[in-house]
Design an enzyme around this catalytic site. Structure first.
Site, PDB file in Angstrom:
ATOM      1  N   CYS A   1       0.783  -1.257   0.213  1.00 21.04           N
ATOM      2  CA  CYS A   1       0.044  -0.032   0.036  1.00 21.04           C
ATOM      3  C   CYS A   1       0.711   1.383  -0.059  1.00 21.04           C
ATOM      4  O   CYS A   1       0.720   2.245  -1.029  1.00 21.04           O
ATOM      5  CB  CYS A   1      -0.894  -0.170   1.114  1.00 21.04           C
ATOM      6  SG  CYS A   1      -1.734  -1.374   1.524  1.00 21.04           S
TER       7      CYS A   1
ATOM      8  N   ARG B   1       6.290 -11.095   5.831  1.00 24.82           N
ATOM      9  CA  ARG B   1       6.006 -10.879   7.057  1.00 24.82           C
ATOM     10  C   ARG B   1       6.420 -11.971   8.019  1.00 24.82           C
ATOM     11  O   ARG B   1       6.626 -13.189   7.607  1.00 24.82           O
ATOM     12  CB  ARG B   1       4.452 -11.354   7.230  1.00 24.82           C
ATOM     13  CG  ARG B   1       3.549  -9.903   6.083  1.00 24.82           C
ATOM     14  CD  ARG B   1       2.179 -10.307   6.229  1.00 24.82           C
ATOM     15  NE  ARG B   1       1.597  -9.202   5.302  1.00 24.82           N
ATOM     16  CZ  ARG B   1       0.151  -9.279   4.746  1.00 24.82           C
ATOM     17  NH1 ARG B   1      -0.482 -10.162   5.398  1.00 24.82           N
ATOM     18  NH2 ARG B   1      -0.132  -8.311   4.019  1.00 24.82           N
TER      19      ARG B   1
ATOM     20  N   GLN C   1       1.850 -10.901  -3.615  1.00 23.69           N
ATOM     21  CA  GLN C   1       0.197 -10.308  -3.575  1.00 23.69           C
ATOM     22  C   GLN C   1      -0.054  -9.669  -5.067  1.00 23.69           C
ATOM     23  O   GLN C   1       0.856  -9.007  -5.561  1.00 23.69           O
ATOM     24  CB  GLN C   1       0.181  -9.195  -2.651  1.00 23.69           C
ATOM     25  CG  GLN C   1       0.150  -9.671  -1.074  1.00 23.69           C
ATOM     26  CD  GLN C   1      -0.398  -8.543  -0.136  1.00 23.69           C
ATOM     27  OE1 GLN C   1      -0.090  -7.728  -0.173  1.00 23.69           O
ATOM     28  NE2 GLN C   1      -1.436  -9.105   0.832  1.00 23.69           N
TER      29      GLN C   1
ATOM     30  N   ASP D   1      -1.694  -7.364  -5.994  1.00 24.14           N
ATOM     31  CA  ASP D   1      -2.435  -6.203  -5.437  1.00 24.14           C
ATOM     32  C   ASP D   1      -2.884  -5.158  -6.558  1.00 24.14           C
ATOM     33  O   ASP D   1      -2.388  -5.389  -7.466  1.00 24.14           O
ATOM     34  CB  ASP D   1      -1.237  -5.509  -4.373  1.00 24.14           C
ATOM     35  CG  ASP D   1      -1.833  -4.997  -3.210  1.00 24.14           C
ATOM     36  OD1 ASP D   1      -3.195  -4.795  -2.745  1.00 24.14           O
ATOM     37  OD2 ASP D   1      -1.010  -4.824  -2.172  1.00 24.14           O
TER      38      ASP D   1
ATOM     39  N   HIS E   1      -4.449  -0.929  -6.436  1.00 26.02           N
ATOM     40  CA  HIS E   1      -5.097   0.418  -5.785  1.00 26.02           C
ATOM     41  C   HIS E   1      -5.941   1.005  -6.994  1.00 26.02           C
ATOM     42  O   HIS E   1      -5.368   1.466  -7.757  1.00 26.02           O
ATOM     43  CB  HIS E   1      -3.771   1.178  -5.157  1.00 26.02           C
ATOM     44  CG  HIS E   1      -3.333   0.224  -3.805  1.00 26.02           C
ATOM     45  ND1 HIS E   1      -1.884  -0.140  -4.081  1.00 26.02           N
ATOM     46  CD2 HIS E   1      -3.707   0.006  -2.693  1.00 26.02           C
ATOM     47  CE1 HIS E   1      -1.624  -0.962  -2.969  1.00 26.02           C
ATOM     48  NE2 HIS E   1      -2.758  -0.802  -2.226  1.00 26.02           N
TER      49      HIS E   1
ATOM     50  N   LYS F   1     -14.264  -3.907   4.598  1.00 16.95           N
ATOM     51  CA  LYS F   1     -13.971  -4.448   3.478  1.00 16.95           C
ATOM     52  C   LYS F   1     -14.865  -5.676   3.151  1.00 16.95           C
ATOM     53  O   LYS F   1     -15.672  -6.058   3.998  1.00 16.95           O
ATOM     54  CB  LYS F   1     -12.507  -5.255   3.767  1.00 16.95           C
ATOM     55  CG  LYS F   1     -12.665  -6.109   5.120  1.00 16.95           C
ATOM     56  CD  LYS F   1     -11.235  -6.838   5.120  1.00 16.95           C
ATOM     57  CE  LYS F   1     -11.202  -7.927   6.466  1.00 16.95           C
ATOM     58  NZ  LYS F   1      -9.894  -8.803   6.458  1.00 16.95           N
TER      59      LYS F   1
ATOM     60  N   HIS G   1      -8.413  -0.867  -2.074  1.00 15.43           N
ATOM     61  CA  HIS G   1      -7.288  -1.827  -1.953  1.00 15.43           C
ATOM     62  C   HIS G   1      -7.927  -3.091  -2.250  1.00 15.43           C
ATOM     63  O   HIS G   1      -8.861  -3.259  -1.845  1.00 15.43           O
ATOM     64  CB  HIS G   1      -6.542  -2.152  -0.514  1.00 15.43           C
ATOM     65  CG  HIS G   1      -6.092  -0.851   0.181  1.00 15.43           C
ATOM     66  ND1 HIS G   1      -4.833  -0.429   0.405  1.00 15.43           N
ATOM     67  CD2 HIS G   1      -6.910   0.128   0.648  1.00 15.43           C
ATOM     68  CE1 HIS G   1      -4.780   0.574   1.014  1.00 15.43           C
ATOM     69  NE2 HIS G   1      -5.896   1.037   1.391  1.00 15.43           N
TER      70      HIS G   1
END
Length: 639
Positions: free
Chosen positions: A333, A362, A380, A382, A384, A463, A509
């Site tokens: 992000c 992580r 990921q 991902d 945005h 979400k 997201h």
């Protein structure tokens, strides 16, 4: 008097303090036998709880998610009571319901083993047969602490002391057993008739590796034996499909002690991973996304600004560079925010859809690691989306439709859950209310049924989560759509509106696969390693019946490779029957047997994974069939 709207929309009056079970019984004794709890004004309650205000009541059965939670929560108390009867010296920690059953954490010097399960289960069944009523009561803080100290339950004392000053401290009693618990619970212990304990694991108290290691006992329970039988069958099927086992057998990936939680992908695994990414890129390009890439490490102050440092620092890897603290990114992000800030934007630019195949890391606890399903390094998919307020609903619907199309490609069905504002939220309540309403309206306009998870949203926004249903009845959370008013404020993102003034964009997201690695693991288990042709690492295995036909087999291989069909030759000096069995074990979609007849006729004898021998064909003829399956991404897995 209180007025209740019943599930059939009729309204009845009851005395103040009426128990939920009395409402059920006033309608039908038969209904009372099947009901495990209730939802009153949106809050899940036990049947023994009193109702003291007007409202709507919905009766819950075991088939309902909230019903399972109540059923398995009570089952965990039955487990704890059974353990205390057998080992009175055991100290109790926590015992919640989980997605598939329940567990209880205990502190016991005696080391439990699988052989103890039969003894514990026997005691649990006695408690069920006793049909002990669950009685709820409350105590003031000091009395509650004293009560648990007298029972020599130090973990319960610690939990009570850590509760907020204004917290209601409640307990549930069943016979001679009492547990600190917020509930809700079944009316009595008589319903969980089919019980099985599944496994034992170590678990740090409160998930902190600095605390004592406790013993965690997992179990499952059902109303009837049939439910348990079906669940055990599912577990047996899951063992056969275990992606860790198949990943090794099919030479897709492996894990090493030198890199716990960091998967090694082998050539065949990379072929599948690349196909997934190729498909992802095609879908996103068609949907108007641009692809970006952001750094693996960014300055710590960026993560402090985003709010991630306060919420994820224990899971983040850090390093010092030029005397400054940097963080290895646990999500993409903040990098996406920096890409947006790199240039000025007009309202005419929106929506801006920036997608990223981002590598993230992580620090997961070692006990939580599980093959590809829970790793420390993953990718990921991902994206945005930056947009205007009036574009919110349409963009949510666009993402939901994109995710729906992707899941259908793999044959998945799914259910949707909407997670609302958590306790540690950032921003204004007004923005949260608008965000939650937008998600609800989009789901309703799409005609998607959804479950509400109160308080389970991200710290920056509510979400929508997509939970895949696999072929043996399990669910997997993968895709998500998170609506965020906070991050654009924290990063001071702007655009020039139609009025010439600066305004703040709103953003989404979202991920579709979620973690590529986790989705890969799910696919291994969904297809039991027998991937659809388009996804298979080896699509054709050429099997010469003897060494003298290896040259012709090589010619066939070259012809297939012209069409980018993934092909291998088995040139081992083995009988053809053995080669066929080996190719079947490798779950290859097509086997081409070649011998004298095939070499003379410039053909191949085709064996298809499901149908077996389908006859002799020219290389061009069978290539066209395979290429069509690849082009359409046909799901021809036998699973």
């Amino acid at each position: 008097m209180i007025k209740l709207t019943l599930p059939d929309m009729s309204i009845r009056e009851y005395e103040d303090g009426t128990k939920a079970i009395d409402v059920v019984k006033s309608i039908s004794e038969g209904l009372a036998r099947s009901v495990v709890g209730a939802s009153f004004n949106g809050k899940t309650i036990g049947l023994q709880e009193q109702i003291n205000e007007d409202g709507n009541i919905k009766f819950l059965k075991f088939e309902d998610k909230e019903g399972k939670d109540i059923f398995w929560h009570t089952s965990s108390h039955i487990l704890a009571q059974a353990i205390k009867r057998i080992w009175p010296e055991a100290k109790l920690a926590i015992g919640p319901s989980i997605d598939n059953g329940f567990y209880y954490d205990i502190d016991l010097d005696y080391r439990l083993v699988q052989e103890d399960f039969e003894k514990i289960e026997s005691e649990m069944k006695k408690i069920v047969k006793e049909g002990l009523e669950l009685e709820r009561f409350e105590l003031p803080r000091e009395e509650a602490i004293k009560f648990m100290e007298e029972k020599e339950e130090p973990y319960k004392v610690e939990l009570i002391k850590d509760l907020p000053a204004d917290a209601i401290i409640s307990f549930y009693k069943q016979g001679d057993f009492v547990d600190l618990c917020a509930g809700p619970h079944l009316e009595s212990t008589k319903k969980p008739k089919a019980i099985k304990l599944l496994s034992i694991a170590g678990a740090y108290w409160r998930g902190n590796e600095k605390n004592k290691m406790l013993q965690r006992v997992y179990g499952i329970a059902f109303e009837k034996a049939k439910g348990l039988e079906e669940y055990i069958h599912m577990l047996e099927e899951a063992k056969k499909r275990d992606h860790r086992k198949l990943g090794k057998e099919l030479e897709l990936f492996f894990m090493s002690e030198e890199g716990p939680g960091f998967p090694f992908f082998l050539p065949k695994g990379i072929e599948i991973k690349n196909e997934l990414l190729k498909y992802w890129r095609e879908v996103h390009k068609k949907a108007g996304y641009v692809e970006i890439e952001t750094p693996l490490m960014l300055s710590k102050h960026l993560w402090e600004n985003s709010g991630h440092w306060d919420h994820y620092k224990d899971n983040m890897y850090t390093v010092k560079i030029d005397e400054e603290d940097f963080c290895v990114k646990p999500m993409n992000c903040p990098g996406g925010m920096m890409v947006y800030k790199n240039s000025m934007h007009s309202y005419k630019d929106f929506p801006i859809k920036a997608a990223e195949i981002g590598r993230v890391h992580r620090h997961e606890l070692s006990g939580a690691l599980h093959g590809l399903m829970r790793v420390r390094a993953f990718t990921q998919d991902d994206a945005h989306i930056f947009m205007l307020p009036e574009q919110i609903k349409d963009e949510i619907k666009n993402v939901a439709n994109l995710i729906d199309g992707m899941y259908k490609t793999f044959g998945f069905t799914y259910h949707v859950e909407l997670s609302t504002r958590p306790e540690d939220f950032l921003g204004d309540l007004k923005d949260w209310d608008v965000a939650e309403s937008s998600l609800k309206e989009a789901l309703e306009e799409l005609g998607l049924d959804y479950i509400i998870n109160e308080g389970d949203g991200a710290f920056y926004g509510p979400k929508i989560d997509f939970h895949l249903n696999d072929c043996i009845g399990r669910t997997w959370q993968c895709g998500t759509i998170q609506l965020d008013y906070q991050m654009p404020q924290r990063f001071d993102l702007e655009y020039v509106g139609a009025d010439g003034q600066k305004h703040r964009p709103i953003m989404i997201h979202r991920v579709a696969f979620g973690s590529i690695e986790r989705f890969f693991g799910i696919l291994i288990e969904q297809f039991a390693g027998a991937f659809p042709t388009w996804l298979s690492p080896v699509q054709v295995k050429v099997l010469p019946i003897s060494d003298k036909f290896n040259g012709y087999a090589e010619k066939v291989k070259e012809e297939l490779e012209v069409f980018n069909i993934r092909v291998e030759i088995d040139t081992r000096a083995e009988k053809i029957g053995y080669k066929i069995r080996e190719a079947q074990l490798e779950k290859v979609p097509y086997m081409f047997v070649v011998g004298e007849k095939e070499a003379e006729g410039n053909s191949v004898s085709v064996r298809e994974r499901q149908k077996g021998d389908i006859g002799s064909m020219s290389t061009k003829e069978i290539s066209d069939i395979i290429l069509n399956k690849i082009k359409t991404r046909e799901n021809d897995s036998p699973q």
